[in-house]
Design a protein around this motif. Structure first.
Motif, PDB file in Angstrom:
ATOM      1  N   ILE A  37      -5.300  -4.434  -3.223  1.00  0.00           N
ATOM      2  CA  ILE A  37      -4.788  -3.077  -2.979  1.00  0.00           C
ATOM      3  C   ILE A  37      -4.329  -2.436  -4.289  1.00  0.00           C
ATOM      4  CG2 ILE A  37      -2.815  -1.829  -1.975  1.00  0.00           C
ATOM      5  CD1 ILE A  37      -3.248  -3.653   0.519  1.00  0.00           C
ATOM      6  N   ILE A  38      -3.605  -3.211  -5.092  1.00  0.00           N
ATOM      7  CA  ILE A  38      -3.114  -2.656  -6.362  1.00  0.00           C
ATOM      8  C   ILE A  38      -4.294  -2.346  -7.293  1.00  0.00           C
ATOM      9  CG2 ILE A  38      -1.563  -3.003  -8.339  1.00  0.00           C
ATOM     10  CD1 ILE A  38      -0.009  -5.026  -6.520  1.00  0.00           C
ATOM     11  N   TYR A  95       0.845  -1.199   0.000  1.00  0.00           N
ATOM     12  CA  TYR A  95       0.000   0.000   0.000  1.00  0.00           C
ATOM     13  C   TYR A  95       0.888   1.259   0.000  1.00  0.00           C
ATOM     14  CZ  TYR A  95      -3.632   3.325   1.332  1.00  0.00           C
ATOM     15  OH  TYR A  95      -4.493   4.389   1.354  1.00  0.00           O
ATOM     16  N   ASP A  96       1.863   1.287   0.899  1.00  0.00           N
ATOM     17  CA  ASP A  96       2.797   2.426   0.961  1.00  0.00           C
ATOM     18  C   ASP A  96       3.580   2.566  -0.339  1.00  0.00           C
ATOM     19  OD1 ASP A  96       2.002   2.847   3.526  1.00  0.00           O
ATOM     20  OD2 ASP A  96       3.858   2.162   4.484  1.00  0.00           O
ATOM     21  N   ALA A  97       4.004   1.415  -0.883  1.00  0.00           N
ATOM     22  CA  ALA A  97       4.835   1.428  -2.101  1.00  0.00           C
ATOM     23  C   ALA A  97       4.040   1.968  -3.296  1.00  0.00           C
ATOM     24  CB  ALA A  97       5.353   0.025  -2.389  1.00  0.00           C
ATOM     25  N   VAL A  98       2.769   1.580  -3.381  1.00  0.00           N
ATOM     26  CA  VAL A  98       1.916   2.068  -4.472  1.00  0.00           C
ATOM     27  C   VAL A  98       1.743   3.582  -4.356  1.00  0.00           C
ATOM     28  CG1 VAL A  98      -0.465   2.078  -5.342  1.00  0.00           C
ATOM     29  CG2 VAL A  98       0.707  -0.101  -4.959  1.00  0.00           C
ATOM     30  N   GLU A 104      -4.163 -16.001   0.467  1.00  0.00           N
ATOM     31  CA  GLU A 104      -4.858 -14.847   1.083  1.00  0.00           C
ATOM     32  C   GLU A 104      -3.989 -13.596   0.991  1.00  0.00           C
ATOM     33  OE1 GLU A 104      -7.970 -14.687   1.886  1.00  0.00           O
ATOM     34  OE2 GLU A 104      -8.107 -16.803   1.318  1.00  0.00           O
ATOM     35  N   GLU A 105      -2.706 -13.775   1.272  1.00  0.00           N
ATOM     36  CA  GLU A 105      -1.777 -12.640   1.251  1.00  0.00           C
ATOM     37  C   GLU A 105      -1.686 -12.031  -0.151  1.00  0.00           C
ATOM     38  OE1 GLU A 105       2.941 -12.525   1.756  1.00  0.00           O
ATOM     39  OE2 GLU A 105       1.917 -13.363   3.500  1.00  0.00           O
ATOM     40  N   LEU A 106      -1.550 -12.897  -1.152  1.00  0.00           N
ATOM     41  CA  LEU A 106      -1.435 -12.403  -2.532  1.00  0.00           C
ATOM     42  C   LEU A 106      -2.741 -11.744  -2.986  1.00  0.00           C
ATOM     43  CD1 LEU A 106       0.582 -15.361  -4.112  1.00  0.00           C
ATOM     44  CD2 LEU A 106       1.440 -13.069  -3.623  1.00  0.00           C
ATOM     45  N   LYS A 107      -3.864 -12.320  -2.546  1.00  0.00           N
ATOM     46  CA  LYS A 107      -5.164 -11.728  -2.890  1.00  0.00           C
ATOM     47  C   LYS A 107      -5.268 -10.319  -2.330  1.00  0.00           C
ATOM     48  CE  LYS A 107      -8.469 -15.539  -3.414  1.00  0.00           C
ATOM     49  NZ  LYS A 107      -9.210 -16.456  -2.537  1.00  0.00           N
ATOM     50  N   LYS A 108      -4.846 -10.195  -1.081  1.00  0.00           N
ATOM     51  CA  LYS A 108      -4.914  -8.902  -0.397  1.00  0.00           C
ATOM     52  C   LYS A 108      -4.035  -7.876  -1.125  1.00  0.00           C
ATOM     53  CE  LYS A 108      -4.617  -7.385   4.429  1.00  0.00           C
ATOM     54  NZ  LYS A 108      -4.106  -7.803   5.731  1.00  0.00           N
ATOM     55  N   PRO A 138      -5.131   1.165 -10.423  1.00  0.00           N
ATOM     56  CA  PRO A 138      -5.753   0.349 -11.475  1.00  0.00           C
ATOM     57  C   PRO A 138      -5.116   0.553 -12.841  1.00  0.00           C
ATOM     58  CG  PRO A 138      -7.188   2.169 -10.853  1.00  0.00           C
ATOM     59  CD  PRO A 138      -6.067   2.162  -9.862  1.00  0.00           C
ATOM     60  N   GLU A 139      -4.481   1.707 -13.041  1.00  0.00           N
ATOM     61  CA  GLU A 139      -3.898   1.980 -14.365  1.00  0.00           C
ATOM     62  C   GLU A 139      -2.585   1.233 -14.606  1.00  0.00           C
ATOM     63  OE1 GLU A 139      -2.527   5.499 -11.736  1.00  0.00           O
ATOM     64  OE2 GLU A 139      -4.127   4.019 -11.790  1.00  0.00           O
ATOM     65  N   ALA A 140      -2.020   0.642 -13.550  1.00  0.00           N
ATOM     66  CA  ALA A 140      -0.711  -0.021 -13.693  1.00  0.00           C
ATOM     67  C   ALA A 140      -0.856  -1.361 -14.414  1.00  0.00           C
ATOM     68  CB  ALA A 140      -0.085  -0.237 -12.329  1.00  0.00           C
ATOM     69  N   TYR A 141       0.103  -1.632 -15.283  1.00  0.00           N
ATOM     70  CA  TYR A 141       0.183  -2.931 -15.966  1.00  0.00           C
ATOM     71  C   TYR A 141       0.754  -3.917 -14.958  1.00  0.00           C
ATOM     72  CZ  TYR A 141       1.421  -6.367 -19.526  1.00  0.00           C
ATOM     73  OH  TYR A 141       1.526  -7.519 -20.265  1.00  0.00           O
TER      74      TYR A 141
END
Length: 313
Positions: A215-216, A177-180, A207-211, A221-224
């Motif tokens: 967030i991304i 979240y911070d990195a984004v 679960e971790e990857l889903k979370k 949302p515009e990121a590839y």
């Protein structure tokens, strides 16, 4: 061209053990048989399977070789070498091997179990992309291994890229979240997230990857997006098993195959692409930053059979 040639040389050197394992045997078949018969094909099959290409991939390659021999009406075994090389290349060619993320604002999630060279791969990719003139941020989201955060911090310092990290044991999704937020405010071209790969606890990992992905999706949302799994080439068929397990928990878009220089199991690169339909996007043949390079099927097979690259006119 010098740098490209340099890597081809390293690839030739790095695949030495695999070549000794596979190609020496194949060459002796081409030269030792006077006719192309079932025994000839069986010998090739056996050697390829021993070289960690796996049964399924080997079967496809040998069937393709039989077809080519028939079509071209070839009678001399020694003429089969190039045909075999072509068949192997075709197994690995999954169309345009996409590096689309280089052209767009992107987030790369890098996953893999401990010890495969994951954090090192993140560092090398960050350094190479920075050298290409891109603004790169790395995120230390493998927060359950203290060494991973320290290691990535050191790589970020070397590569002179920004790193977003929290202390050990913090929530990986919070780091992302911070990195984004940082990637957006600093107008980064590429955000590379070093994430965990605890396969022994698949449910938690999923679960971790889903979370992280949620967030991304929401914040950026515009990121590839690209999700790469790092696999250790020295583990051969075991790497294939691992890749399959990761496919169950994440939408894998590519493979980074490391440590090919230390193994006779380099044939696994062929098996992964052929059996899983996931492209090997990078391969590593050493410790240095430029020893991780984009995968090129033609170059790989030429290095495997030690056929010098012809200079492109």
């Amino acid at each position: 061209m010098g740098e490209k040639k340099g890597f081809f040389g390293k690839l030739v050197a790095g695949l030495q053990k695999t070549r000794d394992n596979i190609i020496a045997g194949v060459d002796s078949i081409f030269n030792g048989f006077s006719a192309i018969d079932d025994e000839f094909y069986e010998e090739i099959e056996e050697i390829l399977i021993m070289g960690d290409l796996g049964i399924q991939t080997t079967t496809s390659i040998v069937e393709d070789l039989r077809k080519k021999v028939k079509e071209k009406n070839i009678k001399d075994p020694s003429e089969c070498k190039q045909l075999l090389m072509d068949s192997i290349m075709e197994q690995m060619d999954l169309g345009e091997n996409a590096y689309e993320f280089e052209k767009r604002r992107s987030v790369l999630l890098i996953i893999g179990v401990n010890g495969v060279g994951k954090t090192t791969s993140v560092g090398k990719l960050a350094g190479q992309m920075k050298d290409d003139g891109k603004k790169v941020i790395v995120a230390a989201a493998d927060t359950f291994r203290a060494a991973a955060i320290e290691q990535l911090t050191e790589w970020a310092r070397r590569a002179n890229v920004d790193i977003i990290a929290q202390q050990e044991g913090s929530d990986p999704a919070a780091v992302v979240y911070d990195a984004v937020a940082a990637a957006k405010s600093r107008q980064a071209d590429i955000l590379i997230c070093d994430t965990a790969g605890r396969l022994h606890n698949k449910k938690n990992l999923m679960e971790e990857l889903k979370k992280i992905n949620r967030i991304i999706d929401k914040e950026y949302p515009e990121a590839y997006r690209e999700t790469l799994v790092v696999l250790d080439g020295t583990t051969g068929q075991n790497a294939l098993v691992q890749a399959k397990q990761f496919m169950e928990v994440a939408d894998i878009t590519g493979i980074i195959l490391t440590k090919l220089d230390g193994t006779a199991k380099g044939g696994i690169a062929v098996a992964i692409q052929s059996e899983l339909g996931i492209p090997v996007k990078y391969i590593g043949v050493g410790e240095k930053i430029d020893d991780l390079q984009k995968f090129n099927a033609k170059e790989f097979v030429n290095a495997l059979f030690h056929v010098e690259e012809k200079e492109e006119a």
